[in-house]
Design a protein around this motif. Structure first.
Motif, PDB file in Angstrom:
ATOM      1  N   LEU A 120       0.849  -1.187   0.000  1.00  0.00           N
ATOM      2  CA  LEU A 120       0.000   0.000   0.000  1.00  0.00           C
ATOM      3  C   LEU A 120       0.886   1.239   0.000  1.00  0.00           C
ATOM      4  O   LEU A 120       1.757   1.386   0.860  1.00  0.00           O
ATOM      5  CB  LEU A 120      -0.896   0.009   1.236  1.00  0.00           C
ATOM      6  N   ASP A 121       0.661   2.120  -0.955  1.00  0.00           N
ATOM      7  CA  ASP A 121       1.501   3.304  -1.110  1.00  0.00           C
ATOM      8  C   ASP A 121       0.614   4.543  -1.147  1.00  0.00           C
ATOM      9  O   ASP A 121      -0.254   4.668  -2.016  1.00  0.00           O
ATOM     10  CB  ASP A 121       2.306   3.193  -2.403  1.00  0.00           C
ATOM     11  N   GLU A 122       0.820   5.447  -0.208  1.00  0.00           N
ATOM     12  CA  GLU A 122       0.028   6.675  -0.184  1.00  0.00           C
ATOM     13  C   GLU A 122       0.336   7.564  -1.383  1.00  0.00           C
ATOM     14  O   GLU A 122      -0.501   8.351  -1.819  1.00  0.00           O
ATOM     15  CB  GLU A 122       0.287   7.425   1.117  1.00  0.00           C
ATOM     16  N   ASN A 123       1.538   7.441  -1.923  1.00  0.00           N
ATOM     17  CA  ASN A 123       1.937   8.244  -3.075  1.00  0.00           C
ATOM     18  C   ASN A 123       1.484   7.605  -4.379  1.00  0.00           C
ATOM     19  O   ASN A 123       1.126   6.427  -4.424  1.00  0.00           O
ATOM     20  CB  ASN A 123       3.458   8.426  -3.090  1.00  0.00           C
ATOM     21  N   ALA A 124       1.557   8.396  -5.442  1.00  0.00           N
ATOM     22  CA  ALA A 124       1.165   7.900  -6.762  1.00  0.00           C
ATOM     23  C   ALA A 124       2.232   6.993  -7.369  1.00  0.00           C
ATOM     24  O   ALA A 124       1.924   6.140  -8.216  1.00  0.00           O
ATOM     25  CB  ALA A 124       0.889   9.065  -7.708  1.00  0.00           C
ATOM     26  N   ARG A 125       3.482   7.172  -6.944  1.00  0.00           N
ATOM     27  CA  ARG A 125       4.588   6.361  -7.470  1.00  0.00           C
ATOM     28  C   ARG A 125       5.516   5.991  -6.313  1.00  0.00           C
ATOM     29  O   ARG A 125       5.655   6.743  -5.349  1.00  0.00           O
ATOM     30  CB  ARG A 125       5.370   7.120  -8.553  1.00  0.00           C
ATOM     31  N   TRP A 126       6.150   4.856  -6.422  1.00  0.00           N
ATOM     32  CA  TRP A 126       6.999   4.365  -5.349  1.00  0.00           C
ATOM     33  C   TRP A 126       8.280   5.191  -5.222  1.00  0.00           C
ATOM     34  O   TRP A 126       8.693   5.892  -6.142  1.00  0.00           O
ATOM     35  CB  TRP A 126       7.335   2.894  -5.598  1.00  0.00           C
ATOM     36  N   GLY A 127       8.931   5.086  -4.074  1.00  0.00           N
ATOM     37  CA  GLY A 127      10.167   5.808  -3.804  1.00  0.00           C
ATOM     38  C   GLY A 127      10.173   6.501  -2.457  1.00  0.00           C
ATOM     39  O   GLY A 127      11.223   6.834  -1.927  1.00  0.00           O
ATOM     40  N   GLY A 128       8.965   6.716  -1.890  1.00  0.00           N
ATOM     41  CA  GLY A 128       8.894   7.392  -0.605  1.00  0.00           C
ATOM     42  C   GLY A 128       9.220   8.867  -0.741  1.00  0.00           C
ATOM     43  O   GLY A 128       9.258   9.421  -1.840  1.00  0.00           O
ATOM     44  N   GLN A 129       9.466   9.510   0.402  1.00  0.00           N
ATOM     45  CA  GLN A 129       9.798  10.933   0.385  1.00  0.00           C
ATOM     46  C   GLN A 129      11.216  11.158  -0.120  1.00  0.00           C
ATOM     47  O   GLN A 129      11.454  12.020  -0.960  1.00  0.00           O
ATOM     48  CB  GLN A 129       9.635  11.513   1.788  1.00  0.00           C
ATOM     49  N   ILE A 130      12.164  10.364   0.363  1.00  0.00           N
ATOM     50  CA  ILE A 130      13.567  10.603   0.023  1.00  0.00           C
ATOM     51  C   ILE A 130      13.828  10.381  -1.463  1.00  0.00           C
ATOM     52  O   ILE A 130      14.581  11.112  -2.087  1.00  0.00           O
ATOM     53  CB  ILE A 130      14.499   9.718   0.905  1.00  0.00           C
ATOM     54  N   TYR A 131      13.189   9.366  -2.052  1.00  0.00           N
ATOM     55  CA  TYR A 131      13.375   9.085  -3.474  1.00  0.00           C
ATOM     56  C   TYR A 131      12.074   9.329  -4.240  1.00  0.00           C
ATOM     57  O   TYR A 131      11.731   8.588  -5.165  1.00  0.00           O
ATOM     58  CB  TYR A 131      13.846   7.641  -3.675  1.00  0.00           C
ATOM     59  N   ARG A 132      11.369  10.371  -3.851  1.00  0.00           N
ATOM     60  CA  ARG A 132      10.088  10.710  -4.474  1.00  0.00           C
ATOM     61  C   ARG A 132      10.284  10.948  -5.971  1.00  0.00           C
ATOM     62  O   ARG A 132      11.191  11.676  -6.393  1.00  0.00           O
ATOM     63  CB  ARG A 132       9.506  11.956  -3.822  1.00  0.00           C
ATOM     64  N   GLN A 133       9.380  10.368  -6.770  1.00  0.00           N
ATOM     65  CA  GLN A 133       9.434  10.536  -8.209  1.00  0.00           C
ATOM     66  C   GLN A 133       8.449  11.613  -8.666  1.00  0.00           C
ATOM     67  O   GLN A 133       7.388  11.789  -8.053  1.00  0.00           O
ATOM     68  CB  GLN A 133       9.072   9.228  -8.920  1.00  0.00           C
ATOM     69  N   PRO A 134       8.767  12.314  -9.747  1.00  0.00           N
ATOM     70  CA  PRO A 134       7.785  13.238 -10.322  1.00  0.00           C
ATOM     71  C   PRO A 134       6.565  12.453 -10.802  1.00  0.00           C
ATOM     72  O   PRO A 134       6.645  11.246 -11.039  1.00  0.00           O
ATOM     73  CB  PRO A 134       8.535  13.869 -11.505  1.00  0.00           C
ATOM     74  N   PRO A 135       5.415  13.112 -10.952  1.00  0.00           N
ATOM     75  CA  PRO A 135       4.242  12.417 -11.481  1.00  0.00           C
ATOM     76  C   PRO A 135       4.532  11.809 -12.853  1.00  0.00           C
ATOM     77  O   PRO A 135       5.355  12.328 -13.611  1.00  0.00           O
ATOM     78  CB  PRO A 135       3.191  13.530 -11.584  1.00  0.00           C
ATOM     79  N   ALA A 136       3.849  10.704 -13.152  1.00  0.00           N
ATOM     80  CA  ALA A 136       4.080  10.028 -14.424  1.00  0.00           C
ATOM     81  C   ALA A 136       3.775  10.932 -15.610  1.00  0.00           C
ATOM     82  O   ALA A 136       4.378  10.802 -16.676  1.00  0.00           O
ATOM     83  CB  ALA A 136       3.228   8.757 -14.495  1.00  0.00           C
ATOM     84  N   ASN A 137       2.841  11.873 -15.420  1.00  0.00           N
ATOM     85  CA  ASN A 137       2.466  12.776 -16.506  1.00  0.00           C
ATOM     86  C   ASN A 137       3.076  14.162 -16.333  1.00  0.00           C
ATOM     87  O   ASN A 137       2.521  15.161 -16.801  1.00  0.00           O
ATOM     88  CB  ASN A 137       0.946  12.896 -16.587  1.00  0.00           C
ATOM     89  N   ALA A 138       4.214  14.245 -15.635  1.00  0.00           N
ATOM     90  CA  ALA A 138       4.840  15.541 -15.379  1.00  0.00           C
ATOM     91  C   ALA A 138       5.194  16.240 -16.681  1.00  0.00           C
ATOM     92  O   ALA A 138       5.642  15.615 -17.648  1.00  0.00           O
ATOM     93  CB  ALA A 138       6.094  15.353 -14.536  1.00  0.00           C
ATOM     94  N   THR A 139       4.992  17.560 -16.702  1.00  0.00           N
ATOM     95  CA  THR A 139       5.294  18.349 -17.901  1.00  0.00           C
ATOM     96  C   THR A 139       6.725  18.854 -17.897  1.00  0.00           C
ATOM     97  O   THR A 139       7.143  19.525 -18.839  1.00  0.00           O
ATOM     98  CB  THR A 139       4.333  19.539 -17.996  1.00  0.00           C
ATOM     99  N   PHE A 140       7.468  18.573 -16.835  1.00  0.00           N
ATOM    100  CA  PHE A 140       8.869  18.991 -16.778  1.00  0.00           C
ATOM    101  C   PHE A 140       9.760  17.757 -16.779  1.00  0.00           C
ATOM    102  O   PHE A 140       9.340  16.666 -16.384  1.00  0.00           O
ATOM    103  CB  PHE A 140       9.144  19.825 -15.525  1.00  0.00           C
TER     104      PHE A 140
END
Length: 477
Positions: free
Chosen positions: A33-53
């Motif tokens: 179970l992941d509260e975020n949209a993508r895995w990695g947690g806070q330290i390795y947080r990933q940009p959203p899959a549809n990021a415009t940058f």
């Protein structure tokens, strides 16, 4: 794994990913179970899959880019072998079941074995003006950079203490933001005195020294042993005022339009509390933590903790602890440990964790929490933002003899009863209670958790089939 043996992991940061990897290697298919949209947690947080940058991992994570990529790549390879549920909040925990929320719908998730890898959140102490628009936690400032690719302001001051203070400053300047100052409440002498323990992790120590040197070389002002007087502005941040240890009679004010504020990290322990785990006061982390054995087992059979949610130790320790806890789950299930060059044994993991623990002692000594400032907080300063409780209200309650314990203070003033469930104000309320009563933190009680551990819409809770039964020992008195 049979239907009766259901392993659930809460969190997909370094600890959760490595726990999942170890279980999958042994033939177990866990639910993650992941509260975020993508895995990695806070330290390795990933940009959203549809990021415009577009930003490279080297830009996002700096020296940790290789570690971040390893965690991301590992989890991506594990997806066919586990039940991954992103954007899913675990908001309550009872006997053998989690209550979760996804896309506005409540779902009960049963488990026989639960690994809580919930991580940590910013440790915040209030400063006059900290509720102004433009004030963020250091973690929030980091999220804005990693997830949205933006700075919290045009002239940013980062204040507080802890290694995250310098890491966020480095990341911001590397990204092109203007950081006009770093204001550290800890003294340089404390950091020098802690050097022998910090030297137990020479690579990590070298990175920290590099960040400081790099920031100075790029014109960022660094002030140590400061006392934060206040953040100025009427409708938005316009300035920050402080004074130094050697010149406390003279305040200095610096113009800025955003402040990142933080005093280290505090473990997220709410789910363990609701599950009925026994707690103990941990002097190093300055908070109550679940009782654990060396493998991460709690006092409740079948419930385990790994990573910063069990005590702040950093991302490297979280990966090791995730593996170690997964091995404990396998032992309790009677399943053989996986073998291979990337699967260290329990003894090796525990030795490596112990070395990091010594380093962590050094960090806590180097960046001590300035709790003595609580006695100087003005009465009109807000302590609890959710319930709008100020320092004067808390002092009045304490001085009247109405409260000498944190939950009594909560009941009488509503401090910690709001949306954040004491995440932002709990430390401050305890610091003020300690300052007024003269009692140590461990004598003031533990702020008890209540479901939901984070805000949820009312309708899912009302129409849930049956909310998980909270163990008797975890209920509020």
């Amino acid at each position: 794994m049979t239907h009766e043996q259901r392993v659930v992991i809460v969190g997909a940061g370094p600890a959760g990913v490595r726990a999942a990897e170890t279980l999958v290697a042994a033939g177990v298919r866990p639910v993650v179970l992941d509260e975020n949209a993508r895995w990695g947690g806070q330290i390795y947080r990933q940009p959203p899959a549809n990021a415009t940058f577009e930003r490279t991992k080297q830009t996002l994570y700096g020296f940790e880019a290789r570690k971040a990529d390893a965690v991301h790549t590992t989890m991506a390879a594990l997806l066919p072998h586990l039940d991954y549920r992103p954007d899913t909040l675990a908001w309550s925990c009872g006997r053998g079941r989690l209550d979760t929320l996804h896309a506005g719908r409540e779902t009960g998730v049963p488990f026989t074995h639960l690994i809580i890898a919930s991580g940590a959140t910013d440790r915040v102490l209030p400063v006059p003006g900290w509720t102004l628009p433009g004030v963020y936690t250091l973690g929030g400032a980091q999220v804005a950079l990693k997830s949205q690719g933006c700075s919290i302001g045009q002239r940013v001051v980062l204040a507080g203490t802890g290694p995250l203070l310098y890491l966020v400053a480095y990341q911001y300047v590397k990204a092109g933001a203007q950081v006009v100052a770093v204001l550290d409440t800890s003294a340089l002498s404390q950091q020098i005195a802690a050097a022998p323990k910090l030297a137990r992790q020479p690579v990590t120590l070298a990175k920290g020294l590099y960040y400081v040197g790099w920031l100075r070389a790029h014109g960022v002002r660094i002030e140590r042993h400061v006392t934060l007087v206040g953040i100025g502005g009427e409708h938005h941040v316009r300035s920050i005022t402080w004074h130094g240890a050697g010149n406390r009679a003279t305040n200095e004010t610096l113009a800025c339009d955003a402040v990142g504020l933080g005093f280290g990290l505090r473990p997220e322990t709410q789910l363990a509390d609701l599950a009925g785990c026994r707690f103990r006061f941990d002097a190093q982390n300055r908070c109550w933590l679940p009782e654990l054995d060396a493998a991460g087992r709690t006092s409740v059979p079948g419930i385990y903790l790994a990573g910063d949610g069990a005590g702040i130790a950093g991302a490297d320790a979280a990966e090791l602890a995730g593996r170690r806890t997964a091995l404990a789950v396998l032992d309790d299930l009677g399943i053989a440990h996986p073998r291979g060059p990337d699967m260290p044994g329990a003894a090796s993991l525990e030795r490596r964790l112990q070395r990091i623990a010594v380093f962590r002692q050094g960090l806590e000594a180097a960046f001590a929490l300035p709790v003595d400032t609580a006695s100087q907080w003005p009465d009109e300063m807000t302590v609890c933002r959710c319930e709008e409780v100020d320092a004067g209200t808390l002092r009045g309650c304490i001085r009247s003899g109405g409260a000498t314990e944190i939950n009594r203070l909560k009941a009488l003033t509503r401090v910690g009863m709001g949306r954040c469930q004491g995440r932002m104000c709990g430390e401050a309320a305890l610091a003020l209670l300690s300052a007024e009563t003269g009692k140590p933190l461990e004598a003031l009680g533990r702020l008890r958790s209540q479901p939901p551990v984070k805000p949820i819409p009312l309708s899912p809770a009302l129409y849930a089939d049956d909310v998980a039964e909270i163990p008797e020992e975890a209920r509020d008195e």
